[in-house]
Design a protein around this motif. Structure first.
Motif, PDB file in Angstrom:
ATOM      1  N   ILE A 129     -12.649 102.476 -15.166  1.00 25.77           N
ATOM      2  CA  ILE A 129     -12.872 101.964 -13.813  1.00 25.77           C
ATOM      3  C   ILE A 129     -11.861 100.882 -13.446  1.00 25.77           C
ATOM      4  O   ILE A 129     -11.326 100.866 -12.334  1.00 25.77           O
ATOM      5  N   TYR A 130     -11.587  99.989 -14.395  1.00 24.97           N
ATOM      6  CA  TYR A 130     -10.768  98.818 -14.084  1.00 24.97           C
ATOM      7  C   TYR A 130      -9.416  98.810 -14.795  1.00 24.97           C
ATOM      8  O   TYR A 130      -8.697  97.805 -14.755  1.00 24.97           O
ATOM      9  N   VAL A 137     -18.290  93.574 -16.080  1.00 26.42           N
ATOM     10  CA  VAL A 137     -18.036  94.208 -17.378  1.00 26.42           C
ATOM     11  C   VAL A 137     -18.659  93.372 -18.489  1.00 26.42           C
ATOM     12  O   VAL A 137     -18.792  92.151 -18.376  1.00 26.42           O
ATOM     13  N   LYS A 178     -20.025  95.753 -10.387  1.00 30.95           N
ATOM     14  CA  LYS A 178     -18.662  95.224 -10.393  1.00 30.95           C
ATOM     15  C   LYS A 178     -18.467  94.162 -11.471  1.00 30.95           C
ATOM     16  O   LYS A 178     -17.748  93.175 -11.281  1.00 30.95           O
ATOM     17  N   THR A 183     -23.587 104.036 -24.077  1.00 32.23           N
ATOM     18  CA  THR A 183     -22.804 104.452 -22.915  1.00 32.23           C
ATOM     19  C   THR A 183     -23.079 105.927 -22.646  1.00 32.23           C
ATOM     20  O   THR A 183     -23.907 106.549 -23.308  1.00 32.23           O
ATOM     21  N   ARG A 231     -21.679  97.813 -14.519  1.00 34.33           N
ATOM     22  CA  ARG A 231     -22.066  98.086 -13.132  1.00 34.33           C
ATOM     23  C   ARG A 231     -22.081  96.786 -12.330  1.00 34.33           C
ATOM     24  O   ARG A 231     -21.730  95.735 -12.837  1.00 34.33           O
ATOM     25  N   GLY A 248     -14.929 100.583 -19.723  1.00 36.58           N
ATOM     26  CA  GLY A 248     -14.536  99.733 -18.607  1.00 36.58           C
ATOM     27  C   GLY A 248     -13.121 100.029 -18.132  1.00 36.58           C
ATOM     28  O   GLY A 248     -12.786  99.798 -16.961  1.00 36.58           O
ATOM     29  N   ASP A 277     -18.377  99.013 -18.980  1.00 44.51           N
ATOM     30  CA  ASP A 277     -18.831  98.923 -17.595  1.00 44.51           C
ATOM     31  C   ASP A 277     -20.263  98.408 -17.556  1.00 44.51           C
ATOM     32  O   ASP A 277     -21.158  98.977 -18.177  1.00 44.51           O
TER      33      ASP A 277
END
Length: 226
Positions: free
Chosen positions: A164-165, A121, A119, A10, A117, A161, A115
């Motif tokens: 972002i989420y 995971v 959209k 990461t 990418r 992740g 993440d």
């Protein structure tokens, strides 16, 4: 036995040196900078501070993915080069396994989320049984909404992740989603080294010629080439 752990799956890159009794030294940097420019200087730094020489390293453990395609390639190439140059064994550690180990002895299901990418995971489910961390699913890549559909019990969640989420998980899962502290969300080179030490003792040595990152899905460049 001294083991070097390398984490580049990461944006959080890191190196760690451990022996069979303790963590000797660890370097972590969570910033937008390329792993290729900082890995070797960081290795020189932790070796110098620990008053060690490269030739005292007995084995290398590399975070093998899933994660950033570029980061994984840089990390594995560096690990292979060091292992070959020092004539020492290399072991590979799945990144999600290492992340799950950050939630030490949790009574709940554990779900590291990275993440991917597009959209999506990367994730897997884990649980402690008799104080042993067991993976209960395959390594997968899906949309956050589809992951939410698979969670129906209290679950420890960690990984980038959440950056972002995280709000989506909290909104949809409520009290079922338990987030670890920020310091425990990141992959740690020291955990890679610890898991790698166990693999070295078990003789689970990686083949330098054939070892590849655990991508789960093909890189964009490979897809376009087809």
């Amino acid at each position: 036995m001294i083991v070097l752990g390398i984490e580049t799956a990461t944006m959080t890159g890191g190196l760690a040196l451990i022996d069979e009794e303790k963590l000797i030294s660890e370097y972590t940097l969570n910033m937008k900078t390329t792993h290729s420019s900082r890995l070797m200087p960081a290795l020189d730094w932790i070796l110098k501070d620990a008053s060690l020489d490269k030739n005292q390293i007995n084995g290398i453990a590399i975070s093998i993915g899933p994660g950033s395609f570029t980061g994984l390639r840089i990390g594995l190439a560096t690990a292979k080069g060091l292992a070959m140059g020092l004539n020492i064994p290399l072991v590979t550690v799945p990144t999600l396994d290492a992340l799950a180990n950050n939630a030490t002895y949790s009574p709940y299901q554990i779900c590291p989320v990275l993440d991917a990418r597009k959209k999506e995971v990367y994730f897997a489910f884990y649980r402690y049984a008799d104080n042993i961390l067991m993976r209960e699913s395959s390594y997968q890549v899906i949309s956050p909404d589809k992951l939410i559909d698979q969670i129906n019990e209290k679950t420890i969640m960690l990984g980038d992740g959440l950056n972002i989420y995280g709000e989506l998980f909290k909104e949809k899962l409520g009290d079922l989603a338990i987030f670890v502290s920020n310091s425990q969300r990141l992959p740690k080179a020291s955990v890679i080294a610890e898991l790698g030490l166990s693999k070295l003792k078990a003789g689970e040595i990686a083949d330098l010629a054939s070892s590849e990152p655990l991508y789960i899905r093909r890189a964009d460049a490979e897809i376009k080439a087809r």
